[in-house]
Design an enzyme around this catalytic site. Sequence first.
Site, short mmCIF file in Angstrom:
data_model
loop_
_atom_site.label_atom_id
_atom_site.label_comp_id
_atom_site.label_asym_id
_atom_site.label_seq_id
_atom_site.Cartn_x
_atom_site.Cartn_y
_atom_site.Cartn_z
N THR A 127 -5.38 -8.84 0.89
CA THR A 127 -4.31 -7.41 0.58
C THR A 127 -3.24 -7.86 -0.77
O THR A 127 -2.28 -8.52 -0.45
CB THR A 127 -3.69 -6.10 1.27
OG1 THR A 127 -2.31 -6.07 0.04
CG2 THR A 127 -2.22 -6.91 1.98
N ASP A 129 -0.62 -6.24 -2.40
CA ASP A 129 0.28 -5.66 -2.02
C ASP A 129 1.15 -6.67 -1.03
O ASP A 129 2.38 -6.81 -1.02
CB ASP A 129 -0.08 -4.31 -1.01
CG ASP A 129 -1.02 -3.37 -1.46
OD1 ASP A 129 -1.05 -3.16 -2.46
OD2 ASP A 129 -1.21 -2.32 -0.96
N MET A 171 0.88 -1.94 -8.58
CA MET A 171 -0.09 -1.46 -7.79
C MET A 171 1.58 -2.07 -6.27
O MET A 171 2.34 -2.50 -6.37
CB MET A 171 -1.01 -1.31 -7.29
CG MET A 171 -1.87 -0.76 -8.43
SD MET A 171 -3.66 -1.63 -7.47
CE MET A 171 -4.17 0.21 -7.71
N HIS A 278 -6.13 -0.86 -11.29
CA HIS A 278 -7.23 -1.84 -11.12
C HIS A 278 -7.84 -3.40 -11.49
O HIS A 278 -8.19 -3.88 -10.85
CB HIS A 278 -8.33 -1.52 -10.73
CG HIS A 278 -7.85 0.13 -9.76
ND1 HIS A 278 -7.90 1.15 -9.68
CD2 HIS A 278 -8.43 -0.04 -8.23
CE1 HIS A 278 -7.81 2.25 -8.68
NE2 HIS A 278 -8.14 1.94 -8.20
N ARG A 281 -6.61 -5.66 -9.75
CA ARG A 281 -6.97 -5.94 -8.15
C ARG A 281 -8.68 -7.03 -8.21
O ARG A 281 -9.85 -7.96 -8.07
CB ARG A 281 -7.97 -5.06 -7.22
CG ARG A 281 -6.69 -4.57 -6.73
CD ARG A 281 -7.33 -4.08 -5.50
NE ARG A 281 -8.23 -3.55 -5.64
CZ ARG A 281 -8.28 -1.80 -4.61
NH1 ARG A 281 -7.31 -1.62 -4.43
NH2 ARG A 281 -9.61 -1.23 -4.51
O1 F6P Z 1 -4.31 -1.63 -1.14
C1 F6P Z 1 -4.22 -2.12 -2.53
C2 F6P Z 1 -3.76 -1.41 -3.15
O2 F6P Z 1 -4.49 -1.75 -4.67
C3 F6P Z 1 -2.49 -0.68 -3.38
O3 F6P Z 1 -2.29 -0.78 -4.27
C4 F6P Z 1 -3.44 0.99 -4.04
O4 F6P Z 1 -2.01 1.69 -4.03
C5 F6P Z 1 -4.32 1.09 -3.96
O5 F6P Z 1 -5.08 -0.08 -3.37
C6 F6P Z 1 -5.61 1.54 -4.73
O6 F6P Z 1 -6.52 2.17 -3.68
P1 F6P Z 1 -8.36 2.09 -5.06
O7 F6P Z 1 -8.66 1.24 -4.44
O8 F6P Z 1 -8.91 3.03 -3.64
O9 F6P Z 1 -7.64 3.30 -5.64
#
Ligand code: F6P
Length: 348
Positions: A127, A129, A171, A278, A281
């Site tokens: 994660t 996070d 995030m 995002h 990520r």
């Molecule tokens: O848990 C990882 C995360 O990127 C969090 O930081 C964020 O709140 C969440 O996922 C966002 O989720 P999604 O991709 O479903 O919008």
Amino acid sequence: MPLRVGILTGGGDCPGLNAVIRAVARTLVPFGYRILGFRNGWKGVLDRDVEPLSKDRIAGILHVGGTILGTSRTNPRKRDDGLDSCAKCIDGLGLKALIAIGGEDTLGVASELFDQFKSPVIGVPKTIDNDLCGTDQTFGFDTAVQIATEAIDRLHSTAESHRRVMIVEVMGRNAGWIALHAGVAGGADYLLIPEFPEPLEDICESLRVRFESGKRFSLVVVSEGATLKTQRGQTGEVYMSQKTDEFGHKFLGGVSNTLSEQIIQKTGYETRVTILGHVQRGGTPTAFDRVLATRYGYHAAQMVLQQKWGSMASLQGTAITDVPLKDAVARTRTVPRELYEMAKALYG
Ligand code: F6P
């Protein structure tokens, strides 16, 4: 029947997932195992949606972001007999083990499968996070911090040119790890993280002191799950939406817009907001995350060979070891006060 090991990636995607898949497959194949990839997390287990991971399929994926298997936030516990169906799938396919790569939600399901059905599950902590208590660091976090730090660096110059307050929202859900690390690395002038709500007055005063001392800008890093301390000492929560996912998490994002309005109202300073979302990520993992993810994957494969069911690969200091899944998902790992105090001591 050939020895078979299943693998899945669940929850939000994260740079380094493919590096784990590759490491697991490359380590186990020479021992005679065939690797089966479930598509889209636990959904793939419920739907029996599976693909063989051949040598070719896992080639060239080390540096690739996302997950070749796809992911979802499907929670088998929300389906009638969902857990039972997962346990039956593992048995039915004759899996020697199922490796679940995920955060607290995905691994929470794995933990229950082990507790209730003695399913041969093994966890790998992912994660951005970094909020999993069973390990010192999850893979994906380093990449997210790197991306956020680069953004903060870039915002400095434009903030200074315009004499502005820049708010950068990162995030992290209910943990302020990304904000803290990117904030410290990027030299943030104020941090707002979920663990330590601060009053609006304190933020505004801090901005005023900076401008009056001749500084031409201020950079405020805000975690998406942060709240403000109200006059009565309570915290108010600002969410983008009241909707929740299948694991009961509210959709976050946008708290910095509210903060910005309040800062403008109180100080009159020109303020702008950047919500990184995002982008934190996406894309290729850092070298650190590639190595960490590979170490986790290699260790998870060793755990299969040693039949360490119901456990999760874990980083303890600089060594990779393993811990019971149950303990790994027991609570959220949050930022300790001393780290936050250090970040505050560096405001200038
Ligand atoms: O848990 C990882 C995360 O990127 C969090 O930081 C964020 O709140 C969440 O996922 C966002 O989720 P999604 O991709 O479903 O919008």
